[in-house]
Design an enzyme around this catalytic site. Structure first.
Site, mmCIF file in Angstrom:
data_model
loop_
_atom_site.group_PDB
_atom_site.id
_atom_site.type_symbol
_atom_site.label_atom_id
_atom_site.label_comp_id
_atom_site.label_asym_id
_atom_site.label_seq_id
_atom_site.Cartn_x
_atom_site.Cartn_y
_atom_site.Cartn_z
ATOM 1 N N ARG A 12 0.840 -1.200 0.000
ATOM 2 C CA ARG A 12 0.000 0.000 0.000
ATOM 3 C C ARG A 12 0.878 1.255 0.000
ATOM 4 O O ARG A 12 2.087 1.178 0.208
ATOM 5 C CB ARG A 12 -0.885 0.023 1.249
ATOM 6 N N VAL A 61 8.362 -7.743 8.814
ATOM 7 C CA VAL A 61 9.783 -7.379 8.754
ATOM 8 C C VAL A 61 10.392 -7.085 10.125
ATOM 9 O O VAL A 61 11.585 -6.812 10.220
ATOM 10 C CB VAL A 61 10.044 -6.199 7.775
ATOM 11 N N ASN A 87 10.885 0.663 3.800
ATOM 12 C CA ASN A 87 9.723 1.562 3.798
ATOM 13 C C ASN A 87 8.656 1.189 4.827
ATOM 14 O O ASN A 87 7.947 2.061 5.320
ATOM 15 C CB ASN A 87 9.121 1.551 2.387
ATOM 16 N N SER A 139 10.797 10.535 8.396
ATOM 17 C CA SER A 139 9.633 11.422 8.338
ATOM 18 C C SER A 139 10.083 12.806 8.785
ATOM 19 O O SER A 139 11.053 12.931 9.552
ATOM 20 C CB SER A 139 8.554 10.910 9.290
ATOM 21 N N TYR A 152 6.506 7.535 17.495
ATOM 22 C CA TYR A 152 6.740 7.601 16.046
ATOM 23 C C TYR A 152 7.902 8.552 15.739
ATOM 24 O O TYR A 152 8.819 8.193 14.992
ATOM 25 C CB TYR A 152 5.459 8.078 15.338
ATOM 26 N N ALA A 154 10.318 9.536 17.667
ATOM 27 C CA ALA A 154 11.586 8.980 18.170
ATOM 28 C C ALA A 154 12.086 7.873 17.253
ATOM 29 O O ALA A 154 13.289 7.790 16.951
ATOM 30 C CB ALA A 154 11.396 8.448 19.588
HETATM 31 P P1 NAP Z 1 0.676 2.931 4.812
HETATM 32 O O1 NAP Z 1 -0.124 3.405 3.653
HETATM 33 O O2 NAP Z 1 0.025 2.792 6.148
HETATM 34 O O3 NAP Z 1 1.378 1.544 4.400
HETATM 35 C C1 NAP Z 1 2.219 0.925 5.317
HETATM 36 C C2 NAP Z 1 2.894 -0.246 4.644
HETATM 37 O O4 NAP Z 1 3.795 -0.837 5.599
HETATM 38 C C3 NAP Z 1 1.904 -1.325 4.223
HETATM 39 O O5 NAP Z 1 2.277 -1.835 2.962
HETATM 40 C C4 NAP Z 1 2.070 -2.388 5.299
HETATM 41 O O6 NAP Z 1 1.894 -3.718 4.815
HETATM 42 C C5 NAP Z 1 3.541 -2.213 5.654
HETATM 43 N N1 NAP Z 1 3.833 -2.771 6.980
HETATM 44 C C6 NAP Z 1 3.439 -2.322 8.198
HETATM 45 N N2 NAP Z 1 3.911 -3.129 9.156
HETATM 46 C C7 NAP Z 1 4.622 -4.108 8.530
HETATM 47 C C8 NAP Z 1 5.348 -5.228 8.977
HETATM 48 N N3 NAP Z 1 5.458 -5.530 10.281
HETATM 49 N N4 NAP Z 1 5.969 -6.009 8.058
HETATM 50 C C9 NAP Z 1 5.878 -5.729 6.731
HETATM 51 N N5 NAP Z 1 5.194 -4.673 6.250
HETATM 52 C C10 NAP Z 1 4.578 -3.879 7.145
HETATM 53 O O7 NAP Z 1 1.920 3.883 5.083
HETATM 54 P P2 NAP Z 1 2.679 4.929 4.110
HETATM 55 O O8 NAP Z 1 2.095 6.256 4.346
HETATM 56 O O9 NAP Z 1 2.803 4.396 2.745
HETATM 57 O O10 NAP Z 1 4.115 4.934 4.831
HETATM 58 C C11 NAP Z 1 5.254 4.288 4.292
HETATM 59 C C12 NAP Z 1 6.481 4.797 5.039
HETATM 60 O O11 NAP Z 1 6.587 6.214 4.889
HETATM 61 C C13 NAP Z 1 6.407 4.545 6.547
HETATM 62 O O12 NAP Z 1 7.699 4.212 7.026
HETATM 63 C C14 NAP Z 1 5.974 5.888 7.100
HETATM 64 O O13 NAP Z 1 6.360 6.082 8.428
HETATM 65 C C15 NAP Z 1 6.662 6.839 6.135
HETATM 66 N N6 NAP Z 1 6.038 8.161 6.084
HETATM 67 C C16 NAP Z 1 4.727 8.329 5.728
HETATM 68 C C17 NAP Z 1 4.168 9.616 5.709
HETATM 69 C C18 NAP Z 1 2.736 9.880 5.337
HETATM 70 O O14 NAP Z 1 2.258 11.027 5.556
HETATM 71 N N7 NAP Z 1 1.996 8.948 4.771
HETATM 72 C C19 NAP Z 1 4.962 10.710 6.060
HETATM 73 C C20 NAP Z 1 6.291 10.488 6.419
HETATM 74 C C21 NAP Z 1 6.829 9.226 6.431
HETATM 75 P P3 NAP Z 1 0.582 -4.637 5.095
HETATM 76 O O15 NAP Z 1 -0.619 -3.751 4.942
HETATM 77 O O16 NAP Z 1 0.699 -5.689 4.049
HETATM 78 O O17 NAP Z 1 0.720 -5.192 6.489
#
Ligand code: NAP
Length: 244
Positions: A12, A61, A87, A139, A152, A154
């Site tokens: 996702r 992971v 990621n 982030s 988060y 930290a």
């Molecule tokens: P998201 O839409 O909630 O997707 C999270 C992804 O991480 C999903 O594919 C989920 O897989 C996977 N995941 C979670 N726990 C996992 C685990 N234990 N093992 C394997 N996969 C796992 O999040 P996103 O917004 O794309 O965020 C991606 C990255 O960017 C994250 O590190 C987040 O902190 C960072 N980020 C996001 C934002 C934002 O505003 N969206 C801003 C700054 C940084 P499943 O669903 O298959 O479990």
């Protein structure tokens, strides 16, 4: 020259956009997921329709045995990994005084320990090839801190320290390690942020908008490709200018 990219949390959001961007750019794509099996299968269909050499691998992971099994399967399918995108991540909004020890632990297991495990698994191959690139997702909150997101913030600050230290250690072996620290991006992760708060976040940024997963994927792909040849140990923050 492209190679094989392993992207964690690719079912996702940002990870999914990375898988599509790398595939479009000619990379072989090993896409990890954990709980979202149907979304992962949809991604695989889409990649195969684009004639990308790709597969999906289930693993939590934060679990050493599952990471090791995933890497074994990915290498059997594609050979050694040339780029790793760490990621996968989770977030939680809660008053600091309400955070439990288990929640704190889970945040660090998924957001930080996973990077240790996945990086440890791919590094020997990269070092022996004298070539490799690791991109870690932090982030803006790892740089600036967010109220009601202490665990988060930290964990994302830890990602920056991890990146800088590892870049110094493995640069001489031909491996680059960088960090992308996105601003607010439209994914499931911010589904709980209501319309007003979203508008305020967008207005706070000089560019007046929140980001898309594709905005972040383009930056990750840039770092992994020729454009990133002279870049290591850096934190690049596609954030609309919300933090300058
Ligand atoms: P998201 O839409 O909630 O997707 C999270 C992804 O991480 C999903 O594919 C989920 O897989 C996977 N995941 C979670 N726990 C996992 C685990 N234990 N093992 C394997 N996969 C796992 O999040 P996103 O917004 O794309 O965020 C991606 C990255 O960017 C994250 O590190 C987040 O902190 C960072 N980020 C996001 C934002 C934002 O505003 N969206 C801003 C700054 C940084 P499943 O669903 O298959 O479990």
């Amino acid at each position: 020259m492209n190679g094989t990219v392993l992207i964690t949390g690719a079912s996702r959001g940002i990870g999914r956009a990375c898988a599509l961007a790398f595939g479009k750019a000619g990379w072989c794509v090993a896409a990890n997921y954990n709980k979202s099996g149907q979304e992962a299968e949809r991604l695989l269909d889409e990649l195969r329709r684009m004639h990308v050499s790709a597969d999906v691998f289930r693993a939590d992971v934060s679990d050493a045995a599952q990471v090791s099994e995933m890497l074994g399967k990915a290498e059997a399918r594609f050979g050694s990994v040339t780029a790793l995108v760490n990621n996968a991540g989770i977030a939680q909004q809660k008053l600091f005084t309400d955070v439990t020890e288990a929640e704190w632990q889970r945040m660090f297991d998924v957001n930080v320990k996973s990077m240790f495990l996945c990086t440890r698994a791919v590094l020997p191959g990269m070092i022996s090839a004298k070539r490799g690139c690791i991109v870690n997702l932090s982030s803006i909150w790892g740089m600036a801190g967010a109220s009601c997101e202490v665990p988060y913030s930290a964990s994302k600050a830890a990602v920056i320290g991890f990146t800088k230290a590892l870049a110094k250690e493995v640069g001489p072996s031909g491996v680059r390690v960088n960090c992308i620290a996105p601003g607010v991006v439209e994914t499931d992760m911010i589904a709980g942020v209501d319309g007003n708060a979203r508008r305020e976040l967008a207005e706070e940024a000089p560019l007046g908008c929140i980001g898309t997963p594709e905005d972040i994927a383009r930056a990750v792909l840039f770092l992994a490709g020729e454009g990133g040849r002279f870049i290591t140990g850096q934190v690049i923050s596609p954030n609309g200018g919300i933090i300058i």
